[in-house]
Enzyme design. Structure first.
Site, PDB file in Angstrom:
ATOM      1  CG  HIS A   1      -3.448  -8.967   4.832  1.00 28.33           C
ATOM      2  ND1 HIS A   1      -2.547  -9.542   3.968  1.00 28.33           N
ATOM      3  CD2 HIS A   1      -3.363  -7.621   4.624  1.00 28.33           C
ATOM      4  CE1 HIS A   1      -1.942  -8.585   3.257  1.00 28.33           C
ATOM      5  NE2 HIS A   1      -2.430  -7.414   3.631  1.00 28.33           N
TER       6      HIS A   1
ATOM      7  CB  THR B   1      -3.704   3.727   2.381  1.00 25.07           C
ATOM      8  OG1 THR B   1      -3.344   2.400   2.000  1.00 25.07           O
ATOM      9  CG2 THR B   1      -4.519   4.374   1.286  1.00 25.07           C
TER      10      THR B   1
ATOM     11  CG  ASP C   1      -4.865  -4.822   3.029  1.00 27.72           C
ATOM     12  OD1 ASP C   1      -4.466  -5.432   2.029  1.00 27.72           O
ATOM     13  OD2 ASP C   1      -4.139  -4.582   4.023  1.00 27.72           O
TER      14      ASP C   1
ATOM     15  CG  HIS D   1      -2.736  -3.916  -2.733  1.00 26.97           C
ATOM     16  ND1 HIS D   1      -3.434  -4.917  -2.129  1.00 26.97           N
ATOM     17  CD2 HIS D   1      -2.366  -3.062  -1.750  1.00 26.97           C
ATOM     18  CE1 HIS D   1      -3.456  -4.700  -0.826  1.00 26.97           C
ATOM     19  NE2 HIS D   1      -2.842  -3.564  -0.562  1.00 26.97           N
TER      20      HIS D   1
ATOM     21  CB  SER E   1      -0.916   0.026   1.226  1.00 21.08           C
ATOM     22  OG  SER E   1      -1.815  -1.042   1.181  1.00 21.08           O
TER      23      SER E   1
ATOM     24  CD  GLU F   1      -6.746   2.842   3.745  1.00 22.61           C
ATOM     25  OE1 GLU F   1      -6.034   1.916   3.340  1.00 22.61           O
ATOM     26  OE2 GLU F   1      -6.617   3.340   4.881  1.00 22.61           O
TER      27      GLU F   1
END
Ligand SMILES: [Zn+2]
Length: 599
Positions: free
Chosen positions: A420, A241, A416, A458, A178, A411
């Protein structure tokens, strides 16, 4: 040969008939016409076959042996389509809706503003880790939550008129992180993985290489230009980010001074939290004579990086016995309040709700010790915290009090984190919440003067697999078309539609809404029998092929969706750094900042 014989015989019979008129009826010549079907061997467009011959056996029919002449006349290709020929298309709902879409797209293209600087406001939404498969699965989940089959649903940002793809690799990495990707979007320059606001000449972790390699961000340009500026995230506001919008750091992990090597501190590098609070002063120090007023809106998590490592500084929202991490004794929340006495520092839902956006000029919200909760887990926050859509609404309401406009970055940081942790439920729930936040922004602004871009930094190794039937629960096991029973794999066990190539793999945590609880268990290797497992619960973690402590990012392109002045430039497949340049074109950020500095 045979045909010639027949002809001569027919002639002979006819002559005999002529010379003997009191005889029984004369032999008749018969003609038969056969229609040839479209696609026939003789005529691709259909036609007519004409057969002629003498009825030599007098049975009133032209038998095949009696045929003496045969001609074929083919239809010409059609020169127009009739309504009846087109009916199977034009009466079809898929066809009709696509025709409407084409007309809408034509209108959108006709309305394109081919002039720079027409966007007074810019909002950049980043779904951290929101790859294409995440968008697809979240769209299906959102549709199914509304009682639809799901696949036909569209998230708010999927309806935006322009879109393209961004190539996300970092200068030194095929699969990015990021820090490098957000630096590309925020500054227009691709850089290495793991570094914030600096170009590829940096050496990660080496403080001495920062000087001279700092980049300028869109947030800084907007600030110099006199616009209001804001940063909102559900992650720690010092995380990669959000940090890439305001900080310059040789390492994304230098979130506070305790995270930095002593040598870096001694060499004068400033931790990311400190750079956030000193944003105004640091920016002014870089440009002679510049006077800016600092960030108007900062909201997110990560309070631990702003407080001293001393229980006396714990907030009412603390989770750890000592909430703060800072080893330099600084209380950055107090420093911020001293710098901005008219601003409001808030740390919980009640404080957030009490903000009057019409009269408040500045907000600093730190709603969690670390990252904010997953949307599905938000009710479990100690002191309560706002949702991403609530923060987006409040941010716009505060920022739009400036006649010169605003620049806001939002954001959805925890898509994310859920990936993960190998937990699709939370990744998709947080994506649906991002979709709501984008809708809030669309409702609160005008596409006449506001550029909105929605993208991801991503992707993740998250897949939608098998051959589930239409409307199959997106978090369910694969049930094939025409069946009510799950498909079985070669090992005779059912499998889920969504899954991960790598990561911690299977966990069955039932109603658990915190994806991170998955880290309490070792990675699961190999297949698990899911026959009696409800895979649609919040706490189900999908199987993974390669066992890893944490599931990884993926390298494929991500979508970029846009509306407003300049949005038409979001088209094709481009380097991720293009996003900065589209925002700059739309709002003339460099030009306006330059003009301000020249004053
Ligand atoms: Zn990540």
């Amino acid at each position: 040969m045979k045909k010639l014989n027949l002809i001569s015989l027919a002639v002979v019979v006819a002559l005999a008939g002529c010379s003997d008129d009191d005889d029984k009826s004369s032999t008749k010549t018969l003609t038969v016409e056969n229609t040839l079907a479209v696609g026939s061997e003789q005529c691709v467009n259909g036609g007519t076959e004409t057969l002629t011959g003498a009825d030599s056996n007098d049975n009133g029919e032209l038998d095949s042996a009696e045929v003496t002449d045969s001609t074929v006349s083919c239809n010409a290709p059609a020169t127009s389509l009739t309504a009846s020929q087109l009916a199977p298309l034009t009466d079809n709902d898929w066809f009709k809706s696509a025709q409407v879409k084409v007309a809408t797209s034509e209108e959108n293209i006709a309305a394109v503003v081919k002039e720079s600087g027409k966007a007074k406001n810019v909002i950049l939404f980043v779904g951290d880790g929101m790859g294409i498969s995440t968008v697809t699965a979240a769209r299906i989940m959102a549709g199914q939550l509304e009682g639809k089959l799901g696949e036909e649903h569209q998230l708010s940002f999927e309806k935006l008129p322009f879109s393209g793809f961004a190539k996300t690799y970092n200068v030194d990495a095929q699969t990015p992180d990021s820090a490098g990707t957000m630096t590309a979007m925020a500054s227009g320059v691709k850089t290495d993985a793991g570094v914030i606001g600096v170009d590829e000449n940096i050496e990660r972790g080496n403080c001495a290489t920062v000087a001279g390699n700092e980049l300028v961000t869109a947030t800084e340009l907007a600030e110099i230009a006199g616009k209001s500026t804001g940063i909102v995230s559900t992650a720690r506001i010092t995380h990669a980010t959000p940090a890439a919008t305001y900080a310059k750091s040789a390492d994304r992990n230098w979130e506070d001074v305790s995270d930095m090597p002593e040598a870096a501190v001694a060499a004068g590098c400033e931790d990311i939290a400190s750079q956030l609070v000193n944003f105004e002063a640091n920016l002014e120090a870089r440009y002679e004579g510049l006077d800016v007023d600092g960030l108007e809106v900062v909201m997110g998590g990560g309070r631990r990086h702003f407080l001293p490592k001393d229980a006396a500084y714990n907030s009412a929202d603390a989770v750890s016995s000592v909430e703060g991490d800072r080893t330099d004794g600084r209380d950055l929340t107090a420093e911020w309040k001293a710098k901005y006495p008219a601003g409001q520092y808030v740390m919980d839902q009640a404080g957030f709700d009490a903000i009057n956006a019409d009269t408040t000029e500045r907000v600093f919200g730190l709603f969690n010790e670390t990252h904010m909760q997953y949307e599905a887990d938000r009710a479990n926050d100690v002191a309560g915290e706002p949702s991403l859509s609530e923060m987006t609404a409040k941010a716009i309401d505060v920022l739009d009090n400036n006649d010169k406009g605003f620049f806001l970055t939002v954001e959805a940081g925890r898509i994310d984190h859920a990936h993960h942790a190998g937990n699709a439920y939370n990744a998709l729930s947080d994506t649906v919440e991002l979709s709501k936040a984008v809708q809030v922004a669309l409702d609160k602004t005008s596409i006449e003067d506001t550029l909105i871009i929605v993208t991801a930094d991503h992707s993740h190794v998250f897949t939608i697999a098998g051959y589930p039937k239409r409307g199959n629960p997106i978090l369910g096991k694969v049930v094939p078309v025409g069946s009510d029973e799950p498909s079985l794999a070669a090992d005779n066990m059912p499998y889920t539609t969504v899954g991960y190539t790598n990561g911690g793999g299977f966990r069955d945590l039932g109603d658990e809404t915190d994806a991170d609880v998955g880290y309490d268990f070792a990675p699961v290797t190999g297949r698990v029998d899911l026959t009696d497992v409800d895979t649609t619960t919040p706490g189900f973690h999908q199987e993974a092929v390669v066992p890893l402590g944490s599931e990884t990012h993926a390298a494929e392109d991500v979508g970029v969706y846009a509306v407003g002045p300049g949005a038409h430039l979001v088209t094709g497949t481009n380097e991720q750094s293009l996003i900065f340049h589209v925002m700059d074109y739309a709002a003339d950020l460099v030009k306006q900042a330059d003009a301000k500095l020249a004053q």
